[in-house]
Design a protein around this motif. Structure first.
Motif, PDB file in Angstrom:
ATOM      1  N   LEU A  68      -2.732   2.006 -13.957  1.00  0.00           N
ATOM      2  CA  LEU A  68      -1.293   1.705 -13.959  1.00  0.00           C
ATOM      3  C   LEU A  68      -0.494   2.843 -13.331  1.00  0.00           C
ATOM      4  O   LEU A  68       0.487   2.601 -12.596  1.00  0.00           O
ATOM      5  CB  LEU A  68      -0.831   1.455 -15.393  1.00  0.00           C
ATOM      6  N   ASP A  69      -0.890   4.079 -13.611  1.00  0.00           N
ATOM      7  CA  ASP A  69      -0.182   5.221 -13.024  1.00  0.00           C
ATOM      8  C   ASP A  69      -0.312   5.231 -11.505  1.00  0.00           C
ATOM      9  O   ASP A  69       0.650   5.523 -10.773  1.00  0.00           O
ATOM     10  CB  ASP A  69      -0.755   6.513 -13.613  1.00  0.00           C
ATOM     11  N   LEU A  70      -1.501   4.876 -11.006  1.00  0.00           N
ATOM     12  CA  LEU A  70      -1.690   4.830  -9.551  1.00  0.00           C
ATOM     13  C   LEU A  70      -0.840   3.736  -8.918  1.00  0.00           C
ATOM     14  O   LEU A  70      -0.208   3.962  -7.850  1.00  0.00           O
ATOM     15  CB  LEU A  70      -3.167   4.600  -9.251  1.00  0.00           C
ATOM     16  N   VAL A  92      -1.344  10.945  -4.476  1.00  0.00           N
ATOM     17  CA  VAL A  92      -1.933   9.607  -4.552  1.00  0.00           C
ATOM     18  C   VAL A  92      -3.318   9.601  -3.951  1.00  0.00           C
ATOM     19  O   VAL A  92      -4.268   9.018  -4.505  1.00  0.00           O
ATOM     20  CB  VAL A  92      -1.008   8.590  -3.840  1.00  0.00           C
ATOM     21  N   SER A  93      -3.497  10.272  -2.813  1.00  0.00           N
ATOM     22  CA  SER A  93      -4.821  10.302  -2.179  1.00  0.00           C
ATOM     23  C   SER A  93      -5.832  11.057  -3.038  1.00  0.00           C
ATOM     24  O   SER A  93      -7.005  10.677  -3.131  1.00  0.00           O
ATOM     25  CB  SER A  93      -4.716  10.941  -0.796  1.00  0.00           C
ATOM     26  N   ALA A  94      -5.373  12.145  -3.717  1.00  0.00           N
ATOM     27  CA  ALA A  94      -6.288  12.903  -4.594  1.00  0.00           C
ATOM     28  C   ALA A  94      -6.748  12.046  -5.766  1.00  0.00           C
ATOM     29  O   ALA A  94      -7.926  12.050  -6.139  1.00  0.00           O
ATOM     30  CB  ALA A  94      -5.598  14.176  -5.088  1.00  0.00           C
ATOM     31  N   LYS A  95      -5.813  11.299  -6.341  1.00  0.00           N
ATOM     32  CA  LYS A  95      -6.169  10.426  -7.461  1.00  0.00           C
ATOM     33  C   LYS A  95      -7.133   9.340  -7.018  1.00  0.00           C
ATOM     34  O   LYS A  95      -8.087   8.976  -7.726  1.00  0.00           O
ATOM     35  CB  LYS A  95      -4.923   9.824  -8.088  1.00  0.00           C
ATOM     36  N   LEU A 143       2.109   4.235  -6.120  1.00  0.00           N
ATOM     37  CA  LEU A 143       2.110   3.507  -4.841  1.00  0.00           C
ATOM     38  C   LEU A 143       3.400   2.721  -4.638  1.00  0.00           C
ATOM     39  O   LEU A 143       3.945   2.651  -3.527  1.00  0.00           O
ATOM     40  CB  LEU A 143       0.903   2.572  -4.777  1.00  0.00           C
ATOM     41  N   ALA A 144       3.919   2.141  -5.710  1.00  0.00           N
ATOM     42  CA  ALA A 144       5.186   1.393  -5.610  1.00  0.00           C
ATOM     43  C   ALA A 144       6.335   2.339  -5.251  1.00  0.00           C
ATOM     44  O   ALA A 144       7.227   1.999  -4.443  1.00  0.00           O
ATOM     45  CB  ALA A 144       5.449   0.681  -6.927  1.00  0.00           C
ATOM     46  N   ARG A 145       6.321   3.533  -5.893  1.00  0.00           N
ATOM     47  CA  ARG A 145       7.361   4.496  -5.550  1.00  0.00           C
ATOM     48  C   ARG A 145       7.264   4.935  -4.083  1.00  0.00           C
ATOM     49  O   ARG A 145       8.287   5.105  -3.398  1.00  0.00           O
ATOM     50  CB  ARG A 145       7.233   5.715  -6.468  1.00  0.00           C
ATOM     51  N   LEU A 146       6.017   5.120  -3.607  1.00  0.00           N
ATOM     52  CA  LEU A 146       5.829   5.522  -2.213  1.00  0.00           C
ATOM     53  C   LEU A 146       6.328   4.445  -1.257  1.00  0.00           C
ATOM     54  O   LEU A 146       7.003   4.743  -0.247  1.00  0.00           O
ATOM     55  CB  LEU A 146       4.354   5.817  -1.965  1.00  0.00           C
ATOM     56  N   GLU A 147       6.031   3.183  -1.533  1.00  0.00           N
ATOM     57  CA  GLU A 147       6.502   2.094  -0.681  1.00  0.00           C
ATOM     58  C   GLU A 147       8.023   2.007  -0.675  1.00  0.00           C
ATOM     59  O   GLU A 147       8.659   1.796   0.369  1.00  0.00           O
ATOM     60  CB  GLU A 147       5.894   0.780  -1.144  1.00  0.00           C
ATOM     61  N   ARG A 163      13.524   5.196   3.667  1.00  0.00           N
ATOM     62  CA  ARG A 163      13.537   6.400   4.501  1.00  0.00           C
ATOM     63  C   ARG A 163      14.627   6.391   5.587  1.00  0.00           C
ATOM     64  O   ARG A 163      15.349   7.378   5.741  1.00  0.00           O
ATOM     65  CB  ARG A 163      12.157   6.591   5.143  1.00  0.00           C
ATOM     66  N   PRO A 164      14.790   5.314   6.410  1.00  0.00           N
ATOM     67  CA  PRO A 164      15.863   5.340   7.422  1.00  0.00           C
ATOM     68  C   PRO A 164      17.248   5.536   6.813  1.00  0.00           C
ATOM     69  O   PRO A 164      18.079   6.265   7.360  1.00  0.00           O
ATOM     70  CB  PRO A 164      15.731   3.971   8.103  1.00  0.00           C
TER      71      PRO A 164
END
Length: 541
Positions: free
Chosen positions: A20-22, A2-5, A26-30, A36-37
């Motif tokens: 849209l891909d970005l 994501v940071s590279a894009k 980002l939605a997947r990362l959130e 995560r817990p």
């Protein structure tokens, strides 16, 4: 990624598809960060599915999702094996039932508790805790009859009794000896049952021999509240026979206090027997309060001389650190009952048995008492006796007190005598302190002079350090000589030994007496009259 894009988009503007891909990434990362817990918890549970704490933590992560919480609890109670669990597995069942209770589903909570009490836990206390939580839930919803029935069922004695600590038996067969359940049962019977049912519960606890001292005391207080005083005393008697010292102290203390409050002096002999039975085996650590209670009984309802005898016994029975306080109480009570003159033998006994510091304090008080009574000679004698344990370098207060006493009540001769005793005591203490150093200096042999003269080459070595070094050298020398004597056996001629013995027997300071003077002195004879002998004298004599 994501940071590279985002960096590439910053250099050249993104197209609509790239934008849209970005956003999708980002939605997947959130979403991943939010989960995560829970994912970490899943990893830990896969590593150890019997970790009770992680199951509780998973339920907390699912807060606000009742369906998933129910599924988690269901999976947890099915997965966790009690004998392999890390933590307390019964808390999962209790939390599961409480979840239904919080959502007003009492029947479902009862179903969970019913299943929970059938689980083979590792410890009896776990099963008892489940029963107690079930009963408390019923009490919260004012179902008192149902709560009592649950406790009757839990405490029912099985057909085949098992030992409480027998790990081979299931916990359900050993539950009837759980003190936690019986204590709750007794409290409920006191609150919602009848006198007879509550008394029956306490009697069963005592018969099963699982009672604690607190249970016995509660039983006695319950009977006393209902005016069954003799029954309460019988309960205390049972408790006394069940426990040993020091656990039985609380029972004895309550028993004796209640008995004295109830009867006072009406049953004095019985009270005395109880106190003697109690004090017969009581340890010194707890004897003080019991003796004081006994003496108070004699002062209020018995004889003063009995009270004095009890105080005297107490001074011997208490531990050494409490003897001083006990003597103070003894002296105070004796002065109030018989007068201050009766305290003289008590002071003498205290001075004899107490340690030096406390004996010195007693001497000062004793001497001050004699001064107030006008017995100046007695007070001076006490000071003289106490002086033997008072080093003038340490106890300057004592000598100052004695000096003031002599200035106020003595004369020049008594002051001189005090100073003579002070010098004598100081010399005694100096002799005791310097004895070892004097011995080491005298045995040095060839060396002479002070400690500073013996070590002129090292000015940093103090006198005491040098003496210690000399003592170590002497000890090593004596040890070497002893080893040498043990290794080599030497023989001495007999005539040499006899000559040495003759030299030792000869005393050059012997006083020579002339034996010729013994013959010069004669013994004069005198005729005895015949009347002295009477008829015993013979005719020819």
């Amino acid at each position: 990624m994501v940071s590279a894009k985002m960096e590439s988009f910053a250099a050249s503007g993104p197209t609509e598809e790239e934008d849209l891909d970005l956003e999708l990434r980002l939605a997947r990362l959130e979403d991943l960060m939010d989960r995560r817990p829970l994912l970490l918890n899943s990893v830990l549970l896969r590593q150890n599915p019997h970790n009770v704490h992680e199951w509780h933590k998973r339920v907390q992560l699912l807060e606000g999702k009742p369906r998933q919480i129910i599924e988690t609890y269901t999976e947890a109670v099915q997965t966790v094996e009690p004998k392999m669990a890390t933590g307390k597995p019964h808390t999962l069942w209790v939390s599961f039932a409480n979840f239904y209770e919080d959502n007003k589903q009492i029947d479902d909570a009862r179903i969970i508790f019913e299943k929970a009490v059938q689980v083979l836990y590792k410890h009896v206390d776990d099963l008892a805790s489940v029963w107690c939580q079930w009963v408390e839930m019923e009490i919260r919803h004012e179902n008192y009859e149902r709560a009592l029935k649950h406790l009757q069922r839990a405490t029912a004695i099985p057909a085949r009794r098992a030992d409480f600590h027998d790990q081979t038996e299931p916990v359900q067969a050993r539950l009837y000896k759980s003190l936690k359940l019986w204590s709750l049962y007794a409290d409920l019977e006191e609150s919602f049952g009848t006198f007879q049912t509550a008394k029956a519960v306490y009697d069963r606890i005592i018969d099963l021999r699982i009672a604690s001292p607190q249970i016995i005391i509660n039983y006695g207080l319950f009977l006393e509240e209902n005016s069954y005083f003799e029954e309460a005393f019988k309960a205390y008697e049972k408790g006394v026979s069940l426990f040993k010292w020091p656990n039985v102290y609380d029972i004895w203390n309550t028993y004796l206090t209640k008995f004295v409050q109830r009867y006072g002096g009406k049953k004095l002999e019985r009270a005395r027997d109880l106190f003697e039975q109690c004090l017969e085996q009581s340890p010194p650590k707890v004897a003080k309060n019991l003796y004081l209670l006994y003496a108070k009984l004699e002062e209020d309802h018995g004889l003063a001389r009995h009270a004095m005898a009890i105080y005297e016994r107490a001074t011997k029975a208490v531990p050494p650190e409490e003897q001083y306080d006990m003597f103070n109480i003894y002296i105070k009570r004796a002065a109030e009952l018989y007068g201050v003159t009766h305290t003289r033998p008590i002071y003498e006994k205290a001075i004899e048995v107490l340690p030096d510091d406390q004996a010195r304090e007693m001497c000062l008080r004793f001497a001050d008492l004699e001064r107030k009574l006008g017995e100046i000679d007695r007070g001076r004698t006490i000071y003289s006796h106490c002086a033997q344990i008072c080093d003038p370098r340490v106890t300057a207060d004592f000598w100052q007190t004695w000096k003031e006493f002599e200035i106020a009540h003595g004369n020049e001769d008594t002051v001189r005598e005090m100073l003579r005793i002070k010098r004598s005591v100081q010399a005694t203490y100096n002799t005791q302190v310097n004895y070892m150093s004097a011995q080491m200096l005298s045995s040095a042999g060839a060396t002479s002079g002070t400690a500073a003269d013996l070590a002129p080459q090292n000015e940093n070595v103090d006198d005491m350090r040098l003496l210690e070094m000399q003592a170590a050298q002497m000890a090593a020398k004596n040890r070497d000589e002893a080893i040498a004597k043990g290794r080599d056996i030497l023989f001495v001629r007999a005539d040499t030994i006899q000559s040495k013995l003759a030299q030792l027997a000869h005393n050059p300071e012997e006083i020579q007496l002339d034996d010729e003077d013994d013959d010069a002195t004669g013994i004069e004879k005198q005729t005895v009259p015949s009347e002295v002998f009477g008829s015993l004298k013979k005719a020819d004599e």
